[in-house]
Write an enzyme that holds these catalytic residues in place. Sequence first.
Site, PDB file in Angstrom:
ATOM      1  N   SER A  90       0.823  -1.209   0.000  1.00  0.00           N
ATOM      2  CA  SER A  90       0.000   0.000   0.000  1.00  0.00           C
ATOM      3  C   SER A  90       0.858   1.260   0.000  1.00  0.00           C
ATOM      4  O   SER A  90       0.379   2.348  -0.330  1.00  0.00           O
ATOM      5  CB  SER A  90      -0.944   0.015   1.199  1.00  0.00           C
ATOM      6  OG  SER A  90      -0.219   0.197   2.400  1.00  0.00           O
ATOM      7  N   LYS A  94     -13.093   4.757  -0.573  1.00  0.00           N
ATOM      8  CA  LYS A  94     -13.466   3.456  -1.127  1.00  0.00           C
ATOM      9  C   LYS A  94     -14.770   3.616  -1.907  1.00  0.00           C
ATOM     10  O   LYS A  94     -15.719   4.242  -1.428  1.00  0.00           O
ATOM     11  CB  LYS A  94     -13.629   2.421  -0.015  1.00  0.00           C
ATOM     12  CG  LYS A  94     -12.458   2.355   0.962  1.00  0.00           C
ATOM     13  CD  LYS A  94     -11.136   2.001   0.288  1.00  0.00           C
ATOM     14  CE  LYS A  94      -9.992   1.986   1.298  1.00  0.00           C
ATOM     15  NZ  LYS A  94      -8.698   1.667   0.681  1.00  0.00           N
TER      16      LYS A  94
END
EC number: 2.1.1.186
Length: 363
Positions: free
Chosen positions: A194, A313
Amino acid sequence: MNKLALYCRPGFEKEVAAEIADQASHLGVFGFARVQDNSGYVIFECYQPDEADRLARDIPFNRLIFARQMMVISGLLEDLDPADRISPIVTAFEELSQQVNFAQSSELFVETADTNEAKELSTFCRKFTVPLRQALKKQGWLSAKATQKSGQFLHCFFVKPNCCYVGYSYVDNHSPHFMGIPRLKFPADAPSRSTLKLEEAILTFIPRKEENKRLNENMIGVDLGACPGGWTYQLVKRGLFVYAVDHGKMAASLHDTGRIEHCAEDGFKFQPPKRKKVDWLVCDMVEQPSRISLLIGKWLLNGWCRETIFNLKLPMKKRYQEVILCLENLAVMLAEQNLNFEIQAKHLYHDREEITVHIALKP
């Protein structure tokens, strides 16, 4: 010249189509998008000639969230002869050059879409680049310096071995990367992959010449949802001291730097230490985008940070609409408090079902 090609992550073609139609309509330009699911690109066809060139100039590329690249293209060249693909491609470029002076062009990209099927053409594209570049240079093109701040990149976009579009993008309004994808190397000592998301975000949103001024050892950062430390790693690498907020464990290598304090708390409830000036907030928590937007807004409105990068998201449906709603709500919240700010958002290469947003408060 009434067509644009826009590259994207496969599966996000409808979002690109909605976005380019929105942006074009703001300029009084109308057309329609040709969308093929999971193709990794969209063709936007304007109703009037020459309007694609106007869009490529006047739609700020950094305002496009879901597009990786934007370029003006020819019609599709089909049934190219394997014995001589170059001649019809050069002819197509010559037709485009009637409207645009390619004497200012500096680079050639022979590309495909970012799909497994299209990548099978990558070896061919790499080998084809050299003879095509030589042929275009014979026309007096590709002679400008690569460092110039105006002019064009030339593109040859293959959708099949015998089918391609040719086109151009403007140096001051495009992605400078091949296929619109920055090539980043995963650091061997980073706690998770990430970390590449935040590295790409910093490279995308912050000019290189300003990075040391805006991210340095005199600053403090907060990472909400930090475990195991992929985003914290990027801040620490740039010298910041970081409050890493997460109930989970942080990588031992980050503790060893002496540049983090692990706060085992809920990211939604954490508040920065008093008498500490926090410069940066980063956040990559898995939560509804509307809830993350409110959290970020709270930090900015309370003066808890001056600059932030965070992920939203995306829902399964109406992804573009949800993104626009979240960004508009944030903008309204900040404007109502008379704050001067800049918002940027991008569906980065290292993002998947999410976008990355950058907000900076200005003096």
